[in-house]
Scaffold this motif. Structure first.
Motif, mmCIF file in Angstrom:
data_model
loop_
_atom_site.group_PDB
_atom_site.id
_atom_site.type_symbol
_atom_site.label_atom_id
_atom_site.label_comp_id
_atom_site.label_asym_id
_atom_site.label_seq_id
_atom_site.Cartn_x
_atom_site.Cartn_y
_atom_site.Cartn_z
ATOM 1 N N MET A 1 0.832 -1.185 0.000
ATOM 2 C CA MET A 1 0.000 0.000 0.000
ATOM 3 C C MET A 1 0.877 1.250 0.000
ATOM 4 O O MET A 1 1.844 1.346 0.742
ATOM 5 N N GLN A 2 0.547 2.192 -0.847
ATOM 6 C CA GLN A 2 1.321 3.412 -0.950
ATOM 7 C C GLN A 2 1.004 4.347 0.207
ATOM 8 O O GLN A 2 -0.146 4.540 0.569
ATOM 9 N N SER A 3 2.047 4.917 0.759
ATOM 10 C CA SER A 3 1.874 5.910 1.807
ATOM 11 C C SER A 3 1.419 7.218 1.182
ATOM 12 O O SER A 3 1.799 7.555 0.064
ATOM 13 N N SER A 4 0.590 7.957 1.908
ATOM 14 C CA SER A 4 0.150 9.273 1.419
ATOM 15 C C SER A 4 1.274 10.284 1.438
ATOM 16 O O SER A 4 1.246 11.271 0.712
ATOM 17 N N TYR A 5 2.263 10.046 2.290
ATOM 18 C CA TYR A 5 3.354 11.001 2.448
ATOM 19 C C TYR A 5 4.662 10.383 1.981
ATOM 20 O O TYR A 5 4.941 9.218 2.232
ATOM 21 N N LEU A 6 5.458 11.193 1.302
ATOM 22 C CA LEU A 6 6.740 10.762 0.771
ATOM 23 C C LEU A 6 7.864 11.561 1.407
ATOM 24 O O LEU A 6 7.747 12.783 1.571
ATOM 25 N N GLU A 7 8.947 10.872 1.756
ATOM 26 C CA GLU A 7 10.130 11.585 2.232
ATOM 27 C C GLU A 7 10.626 12.456 1.088
ATOM 28 O O GLU A 7 10.782 11.977 -0.033
ATOM 29 N N ALA A 8 10.834 13.720 1.355
ATOM 30 C CA ALA A 8 11.204 14.651 0.290
ATOM 31 C C ALA A 8 12.531 15.357 0.536
ATOM 32 O O ALA A 8 13.010 16.082 -0.326
ATOM 33 N N GLY A 9 13.120 15.162 1.699
ATOM 34 C CA GLY A 9 14.384 15.817 1.966
ATOM 35 C C GLY A 9 14.690 15.889 3.445
ATOM 36 O O GLY A 9 14.003 15.283 4.268
ATOM 37 N N ARG A 10 15.744 16.640 3.745
ATOM 38 C CA ARG A 10 16.191 16.785 5.130
ATOM 39 C C ARG A 10 16.642 18.214 5.348
ATOM 40 O O ARG A 10 17.341 18.794 4.518
ATOM 41 N N VAL A 11 16.215 18.783 6.474
ATOM 42 C CA VAL A 11 16.702 20.110 6.856
ATOM 43 C C VAL A 11 18.143 19.926 7.315
ATOM 44 O O VAL A 11 18.412 19.178 8.252
ATOM 45 N N THR A 12 19.055 20.586 6.635
ATOM 46 C CA THR A 12 20.467 20.417 6.993
ATOM 47 C C THR A 12 20.948 21.467 7.981
ATOM 48 O O THR A 12 21.803 21.179 8.808
ATOM 49 N N SER A 13 20.371 22.688 7.895
ATOM 50 C CA SER A 13 20.839 23.750 8.785
ATOM 51 C C SER A 13 19.946 24.978 8.645
ATOM 52 O O SER A 13 19.208 25.116 7.679
ATOM 53 N N PRO A 14 20.062 25.883 9.620
ATOM 54 C CA PRO A 14 19.427 27.195 9.441
ATOM 55 C C PRO A 14 20.177 27.943 8.333
ATOM 56 O O PRO A 14 21.333 27.626 8.021
ATOM 57 N N HIS A 15 19.522 28.934 7.751
ATOM 58 C CA HIS A 15 20.167 29.776 6.743
ATOM 59 C C HIS A 15 19.878 31.225 7.116
ATOM 60 O O HIS A 15 18.740 31.680 7.033
ATOM 61 N N GLY A 16 20.891 31.910 7.543
ATOM 62 C CA GLY A 16 20.702 33.295 7.970
ATOM 63 C C GLY A 16 20.110 33.371 9.367
ATOM 64 O O GLY A 16 20.026 32.375 10.088
ATOM 65 N N VAL A 17 19.674 34.568 9.743
ATOM 66 C CA VAL A 17 19.194 34.799 11.109
ATOM 67 C C VAL A 17 17.680 35.009 11.198
ATOM 68 O O VAL A 17 17.148 35.252 12.264
ATOM 69 N N HIS A 18 16.981 34.909 10.068
ATOM 70 C CA HIS A 18 15.542 35.187 10.047
ATOM 71 C C HIS A 18 14.688 33.930 9.942
ATOM 72 O O HIS A 18 13.531 34.003 9.533
ATOM 73 N N GLY A 19 15.270 32.774 10.300
ATOM 74 C CA GLY A 19 14.478 31.562 10.378
ATOM 75 C C GLY A 19 14.410 30.726 9.113
ATOM 76 O O GLY A 19 13.717 29.711 9.081
#
Length: 162
Positions: A1-19
């Protein structure tokens, strides 16, 4: 059965100081993220306010993440997409749907093994088939003859040396 959600990536780090966060995309192209309006992190939907490609990564501004400290909490988190949010064209498939399918020799009907992974290489991805021996097959029409998700198999034309 196919999952409704797919792994799409990984947060590697913050970028800059504004989130903003830097995301390693697990897709054919990081451009995909410019069309996605919602990601899922830890089972929670997060609205994508803005996304841009930076080299091979994606820089994204996510709703509710406004400070460096907020972004830092997302480091190394897997991001998911809802498969219904992505419209595939004819002949395109989610890699997650191909992993685990039976690999069949189109000429002999021999069962070659199971598709273990797909390596995203240039200029073509490579199917890794795990059977009596490991077989690496380029993802091109000369070798990949038919993909049938419903039947659970991919038919390959092999040449000597594969």
């Amino acid at each position: 059965m196919q999952s409704s959600y797919l792994e799409a990536g990984r947060v590697t780090s913050p970028h800059g100081v504004h989130g903003e966060v830097k995301i390693e995309p697990w897709a054919d192209s990081p451009d995909l993220y410019q069309h996605i309006k919602r990601l899922y992190i830890d089972g929670t939907a997060v609205t994508v306010l803005a996304a841009r490609v930076h080299k091979s990564s994606v820089i994204a501004q996510l709703e509710g993440i406004e400070r460096l400290e907020d972004a830092e909490l997302l480091r190394n988190k897997t991001v998911y997409i809802d498969r219904d949010d992505i419209k595939l064209t004819d002949g395109q498939y989610f890699i997650a749907d191909l992993i685990g399918l039976d690999a069949i020799d189109d000429d002999t009907d021999e069962h070659l093994g199971i598709i273990k992974e797909i390596l995203p290489l240039e200029p073509n991805s490579i199917y890794v088939i795990n059977g009596a021996r490991e077989i690496l097959v380029p993802a091109v029409g000369d070798f990949v003859k038919k993909i049938d998700i419903v039947a659970g198999c991919v038919r390959f034309h092999l040449i000597e040396g594969l």
